[in-house]
Design an enzyme around this catalytic site. Structure first.
Site, PDB file in Angstrom:
ATOM      1  N   LYS A   1      -3.663  53.422 -36.862  1.00 22.93           N
ATOM      2  CA  LYS A   1      -2.674  53.824 -37.873  1.00 22.93           C
ATOM      3  C   LYS A   1      -1.447  54.527 -37.274  1.00 22.93           C
ATOM      4  O   LYS A   1      -1.466  54.919 -36.095  1.00 22.93           O
ATOM      5  CB  LYS A   1      -3.371  54.721 -38.903  1.00 22.93           C
ATOM      6  CG  LYS A   1      -4.492  54.000 -39.670  1.00 22.93           C
ATOM      7  CD  LYS A   1      -5.030  54.873 -40.805  1.00 22.93           C
ATOM      8  CE  LYS A   1      -6.129  54.143 -41.562  1.00 22.93           C
ATOM      9  NZ  LYS A   1      -6.579  54.921 -42.746  1.00 22.93           N
TER      10      LYS A   1
ATOM     11  N   TYR B   1      -4.372  47.324 -49.335  1.00 19.92           N
ATOM     12  CA  TYR B   1      -5.178  48.394 -49.942  1.00 19.92           C
ATOM     13  C   TYR B   1      -5.327  48.240 -51.457  1.00 19.92           C
ATOM     14  O   TYR B   1      -5.576  49.228 -52.148  1.00 19.92           O
ATOM     15  CB  TYR B   1      -4.574  49.757 -49.606  1.00 19.92           C
ATOM     16  CG  TYR B   1      -4.906  50.245 -48.211  1.00 19.92           C
ATOM     17  CD1 TYR B   1      -6.229  50.517 -47.837  1.00 19.92           C
ATOM     18  CD2 TYR B   1      -3.898  50.460 -47.277  1.00 19.92           C
ATOM     19  CE1 TYR B   1      -6.534  50.989 -46.561  1.00 19.92           C
ATOM     20  CE2 TYR B   1      -4.200  50.932 -45.996  1.00 19.92           C
ATOM     21  CZ  TYR B   1      -5.519  51.200 -45.659  1.00 19.92           C
ATOM     22  OH  TYR B   1      -5.823  51.673 -44.398  1.00 19.92           O
TER      23      TYR B   1
ATOM     24  N   PHE C   1      -4.459  58.609 -54.551  1.00 19.72           N
ATOM     25  CA  PHE C   1      -3.832  58.663 -53.233  1.00 19.72           C
ATOM     26  C   PHE C   1      -3.161  57.349 -52.823  1.00 19.72           C
ATOM     27  O   PHE C   1      -2.616  57.239 -51.721  1.00 19.72           O
ATOM     28  CB  PHE C   1      -4.855  59.085 -52.168  1.00 19.72           C
ATOM     29  CG  PHE C   1      -6.057  58.160 -52.029  1.00 19.72           C
ATOM     30  CD1 PHE C   1      -5.971  56.971 -51.316  1.00 19.72           C
ATOM     31  CD2 PHE C   1      -7.277  58.497 -52.609  1.00 19.72           C
ATOM     32  CE1 PHE C   1      -7.068  56.126 -51.181  1.00 19.72           C
ATOM     33  CE2 PHE C   1      -8.388  57.657 -52.478  1.00 19.72           C
ATOM     34  CZ  PHE C   1      -8.271  56.471 -51.761  1.00 19.72           C
TER      35      PHE C   1
ATOM     36  N   ARG D   1     -17.720  51.606 -37.465  1.00 21.54           N
ATOM     37  CA  ARG D   1     -17.691  52.747 -38.379  1.00 21.54           C
ATOM     38  C   ARG D   1     -18.313  53.986 -37.737  1.00 21.54           C
ATOM     39  O   ARG D   1     -17.871  55.117 -37.973  1.00 21.54           O
ATOM     40  CB  ARG D   1     -18.377  52.386 -39.698  1.00 21.54           C
ATOM     41  CG  ARG D   1     -17.578  51.304 -40.452  1.00 21.54           C
ATOM     42  CD  ARG D   1     -18.225  50.877 -41.740  1.00 21.54           C
ATOM     43  NE  ARG D   1     -18.131  51.900 -42.783  1.00 21.54           N
ATOM     44  CZ  ARG D   1     -17.029  52.151 -43.478  1.00 21.54           C
ATOM     45  NH1 ARG D   1     -15.910  51.494 -43.235  1.00 21.54           N
ATOM     46  NH2 ARG D   1     -17.031  53.073 -44.421  1.00 21.54           N
TER      47      ARG D   1
ATOM     48  N   THR E   1     -14.446  59.190 -42.881  1.00 20.38           N
ATOM     49  CA  THR E   1     -13.053  59.068 -43.332  1.00 20.38           C
ATOM     50  C   THR E   1     -12.303  60.389 -43.203  1.00 20.38           C
ATOM     51  O   THR E   1     -11.165  60.434 -42.735  1.00 20.38           O
ATOM     52  CB  THR E   1     -13.018  58.599 -44.803  1.00 20.38           C
ATOM     53  OG1 THR E   1     -13.750  57.382 -44.911  1.00 20.38           O
ATOM     54  CG2 THR E   1     -11.588  58.376 -45.273  1.00 20.38           C
TER      55      THR E   1
ATOM     56  N   ARG F   1     -12.138  59.846 -35.179  1.00 15.90           N
ATOM     57  CA  ARG F   1     -11.473  60.680 -36.191  1.00 15.90           C
ATOM     58  C   ARG F   1     -11.688  62.170 -35.925  1.00 15.90           C
ATOM     59  O   ARG F   1     -10.773  62.976 -36.139  1.00 15.90           O
ATOM     60  CB  ARG F   1     -11.953  60.282 -37.581  1.00 15.90           C
ATOM     61  CG  ARG F   1     -11.305  58.971 -38.051  1.00 15.90           C
ATOM     62  CD  ARG F   1     -12.026  58.399 -39.228  1.00 15.90           C
ATOM     63  NE  ARG F   1     -11.317  57.279 -39.863  1.00 15.90           N
ATOM     64  CZ  ARG F   1     -11.923  56.409 -40.662  1.00 15.90           C
ATOM     65  NH1 ARG F   1     -13.218  56.522 -40.930  1.00 15.90           N
ATOM     66  NH2 ARG F   1     -11.233  55.422 -41.211  1.00 15.90           N
TER      67      ARG F   1
ATOM     68  N   ASN G   1      -5.715  59.422 -40.682  1.00 16.13           N
ATOM     69  CA  ASN G   1      -7.020  59.512 -40.006  1.00 16.13           C
ATOM     70  C   ASN G   1      -7.177  58.491 -38.869  1.00 16.13           C
ATOM     71  O   ASN G   1      -8.281  58.085 -38.531  1.00 16.13           O
ATOM     72  CB  ASN G   1      -8.162  59.439 -41.031  1.00 16.13           C
ATOM     73  CG  ASN G   1      -8.236  58.099 -41.742  1.00 16.13           C
ATOM     74  OD1 ASN G   1      -7.365  57.255 -41.575  1.00 16.13           O
ATOM     75  ND2 ASN G   1      -9.281  57.908 -42.522  1.00 16.13           N
TER      76      ASN G   1
ATOM     77  N   HIS H   1      -8.596  52.502 -39.223  1.00 12.58           N
ATOM     78  CA  HIS H   1      -9.274  51.883 -40.364  1.00 12.58           C
ATOM     79  C   HIS H   1     -10.265  50.869 -39.821  1.00 12.58           C
ATOM     80  O   HIS H   1     -10.002  50.229 -38.809  1.00 12.58           O
ATOM     81  CB  HIS H   1      -8.265  51.158 -41.266  1.00 12.58           C
ATOM     82  CG  HIS H   1      -8.913  50.204 -42.237  1.00 12.58           C
ATOM     83  ND1 HIS H   1      -9.443  50.627 -43.429  1.00 12.58           N
ATOM     84  CD2 HIS H   1      -9.182  48.880 -42.139  1.00 12.58           C
ATOM     85  CE1 HIS H   1      -9.994  49.574 -44.046  1.00 12.58           C
ATOM     86  NE2 HIS H   1      -9.840  48.510 -43.283  1.00 12.58           N
TER      87      HIS H   1
ATOM     88  N   GLU I   1     -10.140  40.860 -44.690  1.00 10.60           N
ATOM     89  CA  GLU I   1      -9.143  41.654 -43.962  1.00 10.60           C
ATOM     90  C   GLU I   1      -8.685  40.954 -42.682  1.00 10.60           C
ATOM     91  O   GLU I   1      -7.515  41.043 -42.301  1.00 10.60           O
ATOM     92  CB  GLU I   1      -9.713  43.045 -43.656  1.00 10.60           C
ATOM     93  CG  GLU I   1      -9.864  43.897 -44.916  1.00 10.60           C
ATOM     94  CD  GLU I   1     -10.393  45.291 -44.643  1.00 10.60           C
ATOM     95  OE1 GLU I   1     -10.500  46.070 -45.610  1.00 10.60           O
ATOM     96  OE2 GLU I   1     -10.701  45.624 -43.479  1.00 10.60           O
TER      97      GLU I   1
HETATM   98  P1  CMP Z   1      -9.170  53.714 -44.773  1.00 11.00           P
HETATM   99  O1  CMP Z   1     -10.471  53.406 -44.093  1.00 11.00           O
HETATM  100  O2  CMP Z   1      -7.966  53.101 -44.180  1.00 11.00           O
HETATM  101  O3  CMP Z   1      -9.272  53.265 -46.310  1.00 11.00           O
HETATM  102  C1  CMP Z   1      -8.477  53.867 -47.322  1.00 11.00           C
HETATM  103  C2  CMP Z   1      -7.719  55.051 -46.819  1.00 11.00           C
HETATM  104  O4  CMP Z   1      -7.207  55.912 -47.811  1.00 11.00           O
HETATM  105  C3  CMP Z   1      -8.645  55.925 -46.016  1.00 11.00           C
HETATM  106  O5  CMP Z   1      -8.980  55.294 -44.792  1.00 11.00           O
HETATM  107  C4  CMP Z   1      -7.810  57.206 -45.906  1.00 11.00           C
HETATM  108  O6  CMP Z   1      -6.937  57.194 -44.806  1.00 11.00           O
HETATM  109  C5  CMP Z   1      -6.950  57.164 -47.174  1.00 11.00           C
HETATM  110  N1  CMP Z   1      -7.244  58.254 -48.078  1.00 11.00           N
HETATM  111  C6  CMP Z   1      -6.376  59.196 -48.459  1.00 11.00           C
HETATM  112  N2  CMP Z   1      -6.948  60.059 -49.308  1.00 11.00           N
HETATM  113  C7  CMP Z   1      -8.223  59.661 -49.483  1.00 11.00           C
HETATM  114  C8  CMP Z   1      -9.333  60.144 -50.247  1.00 11.00           C
HETATM  115  N3  CMP Z   1      -9.231  61.230 -51.008  1.00 11.00           N
HETATM  116  N4  CMP Z   1     -10.501  59.473 -50.164  1.00 11.00           N
HETATM  117  C9  CMP Z   1     -10.621  58.353 -49.407  1.00 11.00           C
HETATM  118  N5  CMP Z   1      -9.599  57.857 -48.659  1.00 11.00           N
HETATM  119  C10 CMP Z   1      -8.416  58.503 -48.694  1.00 11.00           C
END
Ligand code: CMP
Length: 139
Positions: A10, A50, A58, A86, A92, A103, A113, A116, A127
């Site tokens: 990212k 997304y 968010f 993962r 996350t 992370r 973070n 992904h 994806e």
């Molecule tokens: P990602 O795995 O890219 O999938 C969705 C993304 O939304 C997640 O990682 C986070 O970077 C982002 N995100 C921001 N806020 C939240 C939240 N409250 N819960 C989950 N994902 C979030």
């Protein structure tokens, strides 16, 4: 079984010039980078990627962040690649990520973070298709 998963490094990570460090973690875990490219997502692309989160509060912030700088999109291949990736990424929310995960070590917060990774074989297939054509993925 040998699987493929979609990984994104990212904007917070490309900005800090740590794409090599992230790739090293992935490779050390036994994942093989079988496709990779750097690009800047458009608003439309980030929203589409997304789309499952479109009703979350968010969503727009996430789209803004993901279009704020370059990303590196990649296909990882390996035994049990989806779960393995993962595991290497960690939770996350970096505050909940296990020590030694990408992370835990690199992420700024739950939004920025650093990486992904696809969460199931079905999402991985979709994806990967979103970013790569068949001839761009070389196992
Ligand atoms: P990602 O795995 O890219 O999938 C969705 C993304 O939304 C997640 O990682 C986070 O970077 C982002 N995100 C921001 N806020 C939240 C939240 N409250 N819960 C989950 N994902 C979030």
């Amino acid at each position: 079984a040998v699987e493929r998963t979609l990984s994104i490094i990212k904007p917070d990570a490309t900005e800090r010039n740590i794409t090599g460090k992230v790739n090293q973690r992935l490779e050390d875990a036994g994942l093989r980078i079988v496709a990779q490219k750097r690009l800047k997502l458009t608003e439309e692309q980030a929203k589409a990627f997304y789309i499952v989160h479109k009703d979350r509060k968010f969503y727009q912030d996430l789209v803004n962040f993901m279009t704020s700088g370059p990303v590196v999109v990649q296909v990882l291949e390996g035994d049990n690649a989806i779960a393995k990736n993962r595991e290497v990424m960690g939770a996350t929310n970096p505050e909940e990520a296990a020590p030694g995960t990408i992370r835990a070590d690199f992420a700024r917060d739950i939004e920025a973070n650093s990486v992904h990774g696809s969460d199931s074989p079905e999402t991985a297939a979709g994806e990967i298709k979103f970013f790569f054509s068949d001839i761009e993925v070389v196992g």
